[in-house]
Structure formats: structure tokens, C-alpha cells
Design a protein around this motif. Structure first.
Motif, PDB file in Angstrom:
ATOM      1  N   PRO A   4     -29.404  39.289 -10.859  1.00 35.54           N
ATOM      2  CA  PRO A   4     -29.022  38.906  -9.496  1.00 35.54           C
ATOM      3  C   PRO A   4     -29.996  37.876  -8.932  1.00 35.54           C
ATOM      4  CG  PRO A   4     -30.130  41.021  -9.476  1.00 35.54           C
ATOM      5  CD  PRO A   4     -29.979  40.623 -10.927  1.00 35.54           C
ATOM      6  N   TRP A   5     -29.493  37.013  -8.109  1.00 32.76           N
ATOM      7  CA  TRP A   5     -30.334  36.057  -7.403  1.00 32.76           C
ATOM      8  C   TRP A   5     -30.470  36.533  -5.971  1.00 32.76           C
ATOM      9  CZ3 TRP A   5     -32.679  31.636  -9.381  1.00 32.76           C
ATOM     10  CH2 TRP A   5     -32.449  31.438 -10.734  1.00 32.76           C
ATOM     11  N   ILE A   6     -31.620  36.272  -5.387  1.00 33.01           N
ATOM     12  CA  ILE A   6     -31.912  36.738  -4.035  1.00 33.01           C
ATOM     13  C   ILE A   6     -31.991  35.531  -3.110  1.00 33.01           C
ATOM     14  CG2 ILE A   6     -33.645  37.867  -2.589  1.00 33.01           C
ATOM     15  CD1 ILE A   6     -34.429  39.516  -5.031  1.00 33.01           C
ATOM     16  N   ASP A   7     -31.327  35.627  -1.947  1.00 26.37           N
ATOM     17  CA  ASP A   7     -31.398  34.572  -0.937  1.00 26.37           C
ATOM     18  C   ASP A   7     -32.717  34.692  -0.186  1.00 26.37           C
ATOM     19  OD1 ASP A   7     -28.859  33.465  -1.425  1.00 26.37           O
ATOM     20  OD2 ASP A   7     -27.918  35.028  -0.222  1.00 26.37           O
ATOM     21  N   LEU A   8     -33.429  33.582  -0.103  1.00 31.08           N
ATOM     22  CA  LEU A   8     -34.715  33.531   0.589  1.00 31.08           C
ATOM     23  C   LEU A   8     -34.668  32.498   1.700  1.00 31.08           C
ATOM     24  CD1 LEU A   8     -37.008  33.470  -2.577  1.00 31.08           C
ATOM     25  CD2 LEU A   8     -36.417  35.448  -1.193  1.00 31.08           C
ATOM     26  N   GLU A   9     -35.486  32.719   2.718  1.00 29.26           N
ATOM     27  CA  GLU A   9     -35.648  31.746   3.802  1.00 29.26           C
ATOM     28  C   GLU A   9     -37.087  31.829   4.297  1.00 29.26           C
ATOM     29  OE1 GLU A   9     -33.929  30.460   8.181  1.00 29.26           O
ATOM     30  OE2 GLU A   9     -33.021  32.129   7.137  1.00 29.26           O
ATOM     31  N   CYS A  10     -37.737  30.683   4.405  1.00 30.90           N
ATOM     32  CA  CYS A  10     -39.104  30.656   4.905  1.00 30.90           C
ATOM     33  C   CYS A  10     -39.097  30.867   6.415  1.00 30.90           C
ATOM     34  CB  CYS A  10     -39.768  29.328   4.568  1.00 30.90           C
ATOM     35  SG  CYS A  10     -41.445  29.193   5.226  1.00 30.90           S
ATOM     36  N   PRO A  11     -39.886  31.834   6.889  1.00 39.19           N
ATOM     37  CA  PRO A  11     -39.941  32.075   8.334  1.00 39.19           C
ATOM     38  C   PRO A  11     -40.554  30.913   9.112  1.00 39.19           C
ATOM     39  CG  PRO A  11     -40.914  33.911   7.118  1.00 39.19           C
ATOM     40  CD  PRO A  11     -40.657  32.825   6.138  1.00 39.19           C
ATOM     41  N   SER A  12     -41.329  30.066   8.442  1.00 36.90           N
ATOM     42  CA  SER A  12     -41.976  28.954   9.143  1.00 36.90           C
ATOM     43  C   SER A  12     -41.127  27.689   9.171  1.00 36.90           C
ATOM     44  CB  SER A  12     -43.328  28.632   8.497  1.00 36.90           C
ATOM     45  OG  SER A  12     -44.235  29.662   8.752  1.00 36.90           O
ATOM     46  N   CYS A  13     -40.746  27.204   7.981  1.00 42.63           N
ATOM     47  CA  CYS A  13     -40.028  25.917   7.926  1.00 42.63           C
ATOM     48  C   CYS A  13     -38.510  26.078   7.867  1.00 42.63           C
ATOM     49  CB  CYS A  13     -40.525  25.085   6.745  1.00 42.63           C
ATOM     50  SG  CYS A  13     -40.039  25.682   5.103  1.00 42.63           S
ATOM     51  N   ARG A  14     -38.023  27.304   7.706  1.00 42.07           N
ATOM     52  CA  ARG A  14     -36.591  27.641   7.663  1.00 42.07           C
ATOM     53  C   ARG A  14     -35.874  27.086   6.435  1.00 42.07           C
ATOM     54  NH1 ARG A  14     -36.825  31.975  10.409  1.00 42.07           N
ATOM     55  NH2 ARG A  14     -37.297  31.733  12.586  1.00 42.07           N
ATOM     56  N   GLU A  15     -36.614  26.610   5.444  1.00 40.66           N
ATOM     57  CA  GLU A  15     -36.001  26.171   4.188  1.00 40.66           C
ATOM     58  C   GLU A  15     -35.359  27.387   3.533  1.00 40.66           C
ATOM     59  OE1 GLU A  15     -34.757  23.396   1.622  1.00 40.66           O
ATOM     60  OE2 GLU A  15     -36.125  22.901   3.263  1.00 40.66           O
ATOM     61  N   GLN A  16     -34.171  27.188   2.933  1.00 38.31           N
ATOM     62  CA  GLN A  16     -33.448  28.278   2.287  1.00 38.31           C
ATOM     63  C   GLN A  16     -33.236  27.952   0.819  1.00 38.31           C
ATOM     64  OE1 GLN A  16     -29.825  29.286   4.385  1.00 38.31           O
ATOM     65  NE2 GLN A  16     -30.816  29.059   6.365  1.00 38.31           N
ATOM     66  N   TRP A  17     -33.313  28.984  -0.035  1.00 31.58           N
ATOM     67  CA  TRP A  17     -33.080  28.810  -1.448  1.00 31.58           C
ATOM     68  C   TRP A  17     -32.788  30.166  -2.069  1.00 31.58           C
ATOM     69  CZ3 TRP A  17     -37.763  29.044   0.872  1.00 31.58           C
ATOM     70  CH2 TRP A  17     -38.758  29.834   0.317  1.00 31.58           C
ATOM     71  N   GLU A  18     -32.432  30.172  -3.339  1.00 32.88           N
ATOM     72  CA  GLU A  18     -32.208  31.396  -4.097  1.00 32.88           C
ATOM     73  C   GLU A  18     -33.266  31.481  -5.182  1.00 32.88           C
ATOM     74  OE1 GLU A  18     -28.266  30.893  -5.666  1.00 32.88           O
ATOM     75  OE2 GLU A  18     -27.406  32.032  -4.022  1.00 32.88           O
ATOM     76  N   ASP A  19     -33.642  32.713  -5.543  1.00 33.91           N
ATOM     77  CA  ASP A  19     -34.619  32.882  -6.603  1.00 33.91           C
ATOM     78  C   ASP A  19     -34.298  34.134  -7.397  1.00 33.91           C
ATOM     79  OD1 ASP A  19     -36.850  32.227  -8.130  1.00 33.91           O
ATOM     80  OD2 ASP A  19     -38.114  31.914  -6.372  1.00 33.91           O
ATOM     81  N   ASP A  20     -34.724  34.133  -8.633  1.00 33.28           N
ATOM     82  CA  ASP A  20     -34.594  35.267  -9.531  1.00 33.28           C
ATOM     83  C   ASP A  20     -35.670  36.282  -9.144  1.00 33.28           C
ATOM     84  OD1 ASP A  20     -34.877  36.995 -11.748  1.00 33.28           O
ATOM     85  OD2 ASP A  20     -34.308  35.407 -13.136  1.00 33.28           O
TER      86      ASP A  20
END
Length: 60
Positions: A4-20
Motif C-alpha cells: 500500500p502507498w500512504i498519502d502524505l502532506e507536509c504540515p509546513s509547506c503543504r506539499e503532497q505526495w505518496e510513499d511506500d
């Protein structure tokens, strides 16, 4: 079985991505945003409760 991939978001810059989850540190450990270098507990980057559950189960 697919990983599964997990959705991530940086609390500071709000950049979003997925990671293993295998590429993330264990729950409770620090994680650094590759976009802005903000460092926080990895749980603060996981966007959803489901993603947090997947991450915790993966590292159990």
C-alpha cells in the motif's frame, strides 16, 4: 500482494505526495520533508487515519 502507498502532506509547506510505508521511519520517529526540510514525527505527515493505521501495522 501489493504494497500500500500512504498519502502524505507536509504540515509546513503543504506539499503532497505518496510513499511506500517501507521507506518511512517507524511510528514515533522523526521524518524530514524533502521539499522544505521541516522535521517532525512521521505521524504528522500522514494525511488520513487509514494511512496512519497502514503505517503502524506495517512497522508492527
Amino acid at each position: 500482494m501489493s504494497t500500500p502507498w500512504i498519502d502524505l502532506e507536509c504540515p509546513s509547506c503543504r506539499e503532497q505526495w505518496e510513499d511506500d510505508p517501507a521507506d518511512l521511519p517507524a511510528p514515533g520517529n522523526e521524518f524530514t520533508c524533502e521539499h522544505c526540510d521541516d522535521e517532525r514525527p512521521v505521524s504528522e505527515f500522514v494525511k488520513t487515519p487509514e494511512g496512519l493505521e497502514i503505517h503502524e501495522n506495517f512497522h508492527a
